[in-house]
Scaffold this motif. Structure first.
Motif, short mmCIF file in Angstrom:
data_model
loop_
_atom_site.label_atom_id
_atom_site.label_comp_id
_atom_site.label_asym_id
_atom_site.label_seq_id
_atom_site.Cartn_x
_atom_site.Cartn_y
_atom_site.Cartn_z
N UNK A 1 10.39 -5.42 -5.77
CA UNK A 1 9.21 -5.85 -6.52
C UNK A 1 7.95 -5.77 -5.65
N UNK A 2 8.04 -6.23 -4.43
CA UNK A 2 6.87 -6.21 -3.55
C UNK A 2 6.48 -4.78 -3.21
N UNK A 3 7.48 -3.93 -2.99
CA UNK A 3 7.19 -2.52 -2.71
C UNK A 3 6.47 -1.88 -3.89
N UNK A 4 6.94 -2.17 -5.12
CA UNK A 4 6.29 -1.61 -6.31
C UNK A 4 4.87 -2.14 -6.46
N UNK A 5 4.67 -3.43 -6.15
CA UNK A 5 3.33 -4.02 -6.24
C UNK A 5 2.39 -3.36 -5.24
N UNK A 6 2.84 -3.16 -4.02
CA UNK A 6 2.00 -2.52 -2.99
C UNK A 6 1.69 -1.07 -3.36
N UNK A 7 2.66 -0.38 -3.95
CA UNK A 7 2.42 1.00 -4.36
C UNK A 7 1.36 1.08 -5.45
N UNK B 1 0.46 -5.41 1.68
CA UNK B 1 0.06 -6.81 1.55
C UNK B 1 0.62 -7.67 2.67
N UNK B 2 1.55 -7.11 3.45
CA UNK B 2 2.20 -7.88 4.51
C UNK B 2 2.07 -7.17 5.85
N UNK B 3 2.01 -7.96 6.88
CA UNK B 3 2.09 -7.46 8.25
C UNK B 3 3.56 -7.44 8.64
N UNK B 4 4.17 -6.28 8.59
CA UNK B 4 5.60 -6.19 8.82
C UNK B 4 5.96 -6.06 10.30
N UNK B 5 4.94 -6.09 11.16
CA UNK B 5 5.22 -6.08 12.60
C UNK B 5 5.70 -7.45 13.07
N UNK B 6 5.39 -8.48 12.28
CA UNK B 6 5.83 -9.84 12.63
C UNK B 6 7.15 -10.14 11.91
N UNK B 7 7.89 -11.09 12.44
CA UNK B 7 9.15 -11.52 11.84
C UNK B 7 9.14 -13.03 11.66
N UNK B 8 9.21 -13.54 10.42
CA UNK B 8 9.25 -12.75 9.18
C UNK B 8 7.89 -12.15 8.88
N UNK B 9 7.82 -11.17 7.97
CA UNK B 9 6.53 -10.57 7.63
C UNK B 9 5.54 -11.62 7.13
#
Length: 297
Positions: free
Chosen positions: A35-41, A47-55
């Motif tokens: 869902x989030x991937x579709x929203x970002x597309x 919408x997220x900084x995926x370099x951090x854990x958790x994003x």
């Protein structure tokens, strides 16, 4: 973009991780990611900084979070109206420190009797900051005097038009207003608000030569000083209507001067029904000086 994606997106911000959000919205973690991937597309931006854990939400994500909450609030409110359920909403109200502020609690209580699920947040502040907050959609409406800085996307509607009166200590013999104001010490309303300018302009027009004994920035304090015998003052009728404490009260101005207080809100607000209802409750509490609105604007 659909409401399911927005609710999932908000759940991630509230619960901190995709996994905990999945539990909250009854989805699998992979479904949340999809869902989030579709929203970002669809938005064509991460919408997220995926370099951090958790994003974590990035700047665009934080902006989107505010928008998502507004969209879902509007959707939920619309569903309630169309299904003829009781209205569930929050009304954020601001008010200047005016003598009419006493009307607000009674108006809010009366409005909640009609809308039992209504939540109300009330804040008191300066007119300039309240107008800015209405313009920025941080407040739904604000109680202010007629103001020259109102922009075209906002509407100001008066709910009370009331006379100004001269008040003098108990036992003061009745006499012409000009004579009374020149014989007694004057307790001036000293504040950078339209009411103070209205009083001062009429005093100047009438050619009243006053002897000032005090300058006070609240109407209730002026009433207290006059009731104690300090001198005469000029206040809105509402300030002494219910409890004049046997003070002498005379019309101020020739003809008598009136002031207006109203509500300001953004044009085309989704909460127009509530805003008109709030306006009319204030007008009802204002009694004979109330001004009602007939149609949502």
């Amino acid at each position: 973009m659909d409401t399911r994606q927005l609710r999932t997106f908000i759940a991630i911000s509230e619960h901190g991780t995709f996994a905990r959000a999945a539990q909250a919205v009854n989805l699998t973690p992979s479904a949340v990611s999809q869902q989030i991937h579709a929203l970002e597309q669809e938005l064509d931006t991460p919408l997220f900084n995926r370099a951090s854990r958790p994003p974590s939400l990035n700047l665009r994500g934080l902006q989107m979070l505010e928008t998502a909450k507004k969209v879902l609030s509007l959707v939920d409110e619309t569903r309630g109206v169309l299904s003829e359920r009781r209205m569930t909403s929050t009304l954020n109200i601001g008010s200047v420190r005016t003598s009419t502020i006493g009307l607000l609690p009674r108006a809010i209580v009366a409005l909640r009797k009609e809308y039992p699920e209504l939540n109300v947040n009330l804040r008191v502040g300066m007119s300039s900051s309240l107008i800015s907050d209405v313009n920025a959609d941080r407040l739904d409406l604000a109680v202010v005097a007629e103001h020259s800085s109102v922009s075209r996307n906002m509407l100001w509607s008066p709910f009370i038009r009331e006379p100004l009166v001269v008040i003098a200590p108990p036992g003061t013999p009745e006499m012409p207003v000009k004579q009374l104001l020149e014989e007694l010490p004057f307790v001036r309303f000293g504040s950078d608000v339209p009411l103070a300018a209205l009083i001062n302009n009429e005093l100047a027009r009438l050619g009243v030569e006053i002897e000032e004994i005090a300058e006070i920035d609240t109407i209730p304090a002026i009433v207290e000083c006059v009731a104690a015998g300090l001198g005469a003052g000029i206040v809105p009728d509402i300030a002494v209507r219910e409890n004049g404490r046997d003070m002498l009260t005379l019309p101020f101005g020739d003809p008598q001067v009136f002031r207006q207080i109203g509500v300001i809100h953004r044009a085309g607000s989704a909460k127009s029904e509530l805003l008109v209802a709030m306006h009319n409750k204030l007008a009802e509490m204002a009694g004979e000086f109330g001004i009602f609105r007939r149609e949502p604007t």
